[in-house]
Design a protein around this motif. Structure first.
Motif, PDB file in Angstrom:
ATOM      1  N   UNK A  44       7.915 -12.767   1.755  1.00  0.00           N
ATOM      2  CA  UNK A  44       6.724 -13.201   1.028  1.00  0.00           C
ATOM      3  C   UNK A  44       7.191 -14.178  -0.051  1.00  0.00           C
ATOM      4  N   UNK A  45       6.325 -15.096  -0.457  1.00  0.00           N
ATOM      5  CA  UNK A  45       6.721 -16.067  -1.480  1.00  0.00           C
ATOM      6  C   UNK A  45       6.689 -15.493  -2.899  1.00  0.00           C
ATOM      7  N   UNK A  46       6.495 -14.198  -3.024  1.00  0.00           N
ATOM      8  CA  UNK A  46       6.377 -13.537  -4.330  1.00  0.00           C
ATOM      9  C   UNK A  46       7.502 -12.526  -4.520  1.00  0.00           C
ATOM     10  N   UNK A  47       7.696 -12.112  -5.761  1.00  0.00           N
ATOM     11  CA  UNK A  47       8.602 -11.001  -6.060  1.00  0.00           C
ATOM     12  C   UNK A  47       7.860  -9.725  -5.662  1.00  0.00           C
ATOM     13  N   UNK A  48       8.577  -8.764  -5.073  1.00  0.00           N
ATOM     14  CA  UNK A  48       7.949  -7.528  -4.600  1.00  0.00           C
ATOM     15  C   UNK A  48       8.730  -6.326  -5.134  1.00  0.00           C
ATOM     16  N   UNK A  49       7.992  -5.370  -5.700  1.00  0.00           N
ATOM     17  CA  UNK A  49       8.565  -4.093  -6.105  1.00  0.00           C
ATOM     18  C   UNK A  49       8.070  -3.060  -5.102  1.00  0.00           C
ATOM     19  N   UNK A  50       8.991  -2.364  -4.457  1.00  0.00           N
ATOM     20  CA  UNK A  50       8.657  -1.272  -3.540  1.00  0.00           C
ATOM     21  C   UNK A  50       9.052   0.031  -4.223  1.00  0.00           C
ATOM     22  N   UNK A  51       8.076   0.911  -4.440  1.00  0.00           N
ATOM     23  CA  UNK A  51       8.325   2.187  -5.113  1.00  0.00           C
ATOM     24  C   UNK A  51       7.947   3.318  -4.160  1.00  0.00           C
ATOM     25  N   UNK A  52       8.908   4.157  -3.813  1.00  0.00           N
ATOM     26  CA  UNK A  52       8.642   5.294  -2.948  1.00  0.00           C
ATOM     27  C   UNK A  52       8.094   6.432  -3.814  1.00  0.00           C
ATOM     28  N   UNK A  53       6.814   6.691  -3.653  1.00  0.00           N
ATOM     29  CA  UNK A  53       6.133   7.706  -4.460  1.00  0.00           C
ATOM     30  C   UNK A  53       6.396   9.093  -3.884  1.00  0.00           C
ATOM     31  N   UNK A  72      12.465   6.498  -6.090  1.00  0.00           N
ATOM     32  CA  UNK A  72      13.302   5.300  -5.981  1.00  0.00           C
ATOM     33  C   UNK A  72      12.436   4.051  -5.853  1.00  0.00           C
ATOM     34  N   UNK A  73      12.962   2.935  -6.378  1.00  0.00           N
ATOM     35  CA  UNK A  73      12.289   1.664  -6.164  1.00  0.00           C
ATOM     36  C   UNK A  73      13.312   0.552  -6.052  1.00  0.00           C
ATOM     37  N   UNK A  74      12.888  -0.536  -5.427  1.00  0.00           N
ATOM     38  CA  UNK A  74      13.735  -1.702  -5.245  1.00  0.00           C
ATOM     39  C   UNK A  74      12.894  -2.934  -5.562  1.00  0.00           C
ATOM     40  N   UNK A  75      13.545  -3.969  -6.084  1.00  0.00           N
ATOM     41  CA  UNK A  75      12.862  -5.224  -6.396  1.00  0.00           C
ATOM     42  C   UNK A  75      13.454  -6.302  -5.509  1.00  0.00           C
ATOM     43  N   UNK A  76      12.595  -7.022  -4.789  1.00  0.00           N
ATOM     44  CA  UNK A  76      13.068  -8.130  -3.962  1.00  0.00           C
ATOM     45  C   UNK A  76      12.550  -9.443  -4.534  1.00  0.00           C
ATOM     46  N   UNK A  77      13.354 -10.458  -4.414  1.00  0.00           N
ATOM     47  CA  UNK A  77      13.016 -11.780  -4.916  1.00  0.00           C
ATOM     48  C   UNK A  77      12.154 -12.527  -3.901  1.00  0.00           C
ATOM     49  N   UNK A  78      11.484 -13.602  -4.333  1.00  0.00           N
ATOM     50  CA  UNK A  78      10.676 -14.386  -3.390  1.00  0.00           C
ATOM     51  C   UNK A  78      11.501 -14.777  -2.150  1.00  0.00           C
ATOM     52  N   UNK A  79      10.880 -14.635  -0.999  1.00  0.00           N
ATOM     53  CA  UNK A  79      11.455 -14.972   0.306  1.00  0.00           C
ATOM     54  C   UNK A  79      12.618 -14.080   0.737  1.00  0.00           C
ATOM     55  N   UNK A  80      12.859 -12.993   0.016  1.00  0.00           N
ATOM     56  CA  UNK A  80      13.878 -12.029   0.431  1.00  0.00           C
ATOM     57  C   UNK A  80      13.223 -11.022   1.374  1.00  0.00           C
ATOM     58  N   UNK A  81      13.864 -10.720   2.503  1.00  0.00           N
ATOM     59  CA  UNK A  81      13.282  -9.733   3.420  1.00  0.00           C
ATOM     60  C   UNK A  81      13.123  -8.376   2.737  1.00  0.00           C
ATOM     61  N   UNK A  82      12.017  -7.688   3.095  1.00  0.00           N
ATOM     62  CA  UNK A  82      11.771  -6.343   2.575  1.00  0.00           C
ATOM     63  C   UNK A  82      10.940  -5.570   3.589  1.00  0.00           C
ATOM     64  N   UNK A  83      11.211  -4.282   3.697  1.00  0.00           N
ATOM     65  CA  UNK A  83      10.498  -3.394   4.609  1.00  0.00           C
ATOM     66  C   UNK A  83      10.902  -1.965   4.306  1.00  0.00           C
ATOM     67  N   UNK A  84      10.493  -1.047   5.178  1.00  0.00           N
ATOM     68  CA  UNK A  84      10.767   0.367   4.933  1.00  0.00           C
ATOM     69  C   UNK A  84      10.791   1.142   6.239  1.00  0.00           C
ATOM     70  N   UNK A  85      11.720   2.083   6.331  1.00  0.00           N
ATOM     71  CA  UNK A  85      11.745   3.062   7.418  1.00  0.00           C
ATOM     72  C   UNK A  85      11.463   4.419   6.803  1.00  0.00           C
ATOM     73  N   UNK A  86      10.550   5.179   7.406  1.00  0.00           N
ATOM     74  CA  UNK A  86      10.212   6.510   6.892  1.00  0.00           C
ATOM     75  C   UNK A  86      10.883   7.583   7.740  1.00  0.00           C
TER      76      UNK A  86
END
Length: 119
Positions: A44-53, A72-86
């Motif tokens: 995504x062209x935005x910064x993304x914070x992923x927080x596992x609630x 836990x949470x992780x911060x990704x920079x614009x255009x950095x791949x991000x996803x999640x496995x549960x």
């Protein structure tokens, strides 16, 4: 006030996303995933914070796969791949900043991961 645990919805077919807040400054989306479900890495062209609630699994980022648990949470920079496995039933809160993009600034998105309109 929002409660991510109460807002999250689940489906045996796929992860479920729900848009909780949307402005030019940020977008907040809650995801509900069941054990074994995945949000494939995407950019995504935005910064993304992923927080596992709630739950346990792995964040998928440009840095690789990182084990994650509730809190836990992780911060990704614009255009950095991000996803999640549960690995188990999981509630994920994503904060995307900046938020809304329109016209030519809006990247092509996979509709499977687009949030459903807030109700």
């Amino acid at each position: 006030m929002f409660d991510a645990l109460k807002e999250a919805e689940f489906s045996p077919d796929r992860p479920v996303s729900k848009l909780l807040y949307d402005s030019d400054a940020m977008r907040v989306v809650v995801f509900g995933l069941l054990a074994g479900q995945e949000i494939p890495p995407h950019t995504a062209p935005s910064r993304v914070v992923l927080h596992m609630v709630q739950g346990k699994g792995a964040f998928l980022t440009g840095s690789g796969e990182q084990a994650a648990r509730a809190g836990a949470f992780v911060i990704t920079e614009p255009n950095e791949p991000h996803g999640l496995k549960a690995d188990e039933k999981t509630v994920l809160l994503a904060v995307i900043a900046p938020g809304r993009k329109t016209g030519r600034d809006c990247p092509r998105r996979d509709p499977r991961w687009e949030p459903s309109p807030a109700t």
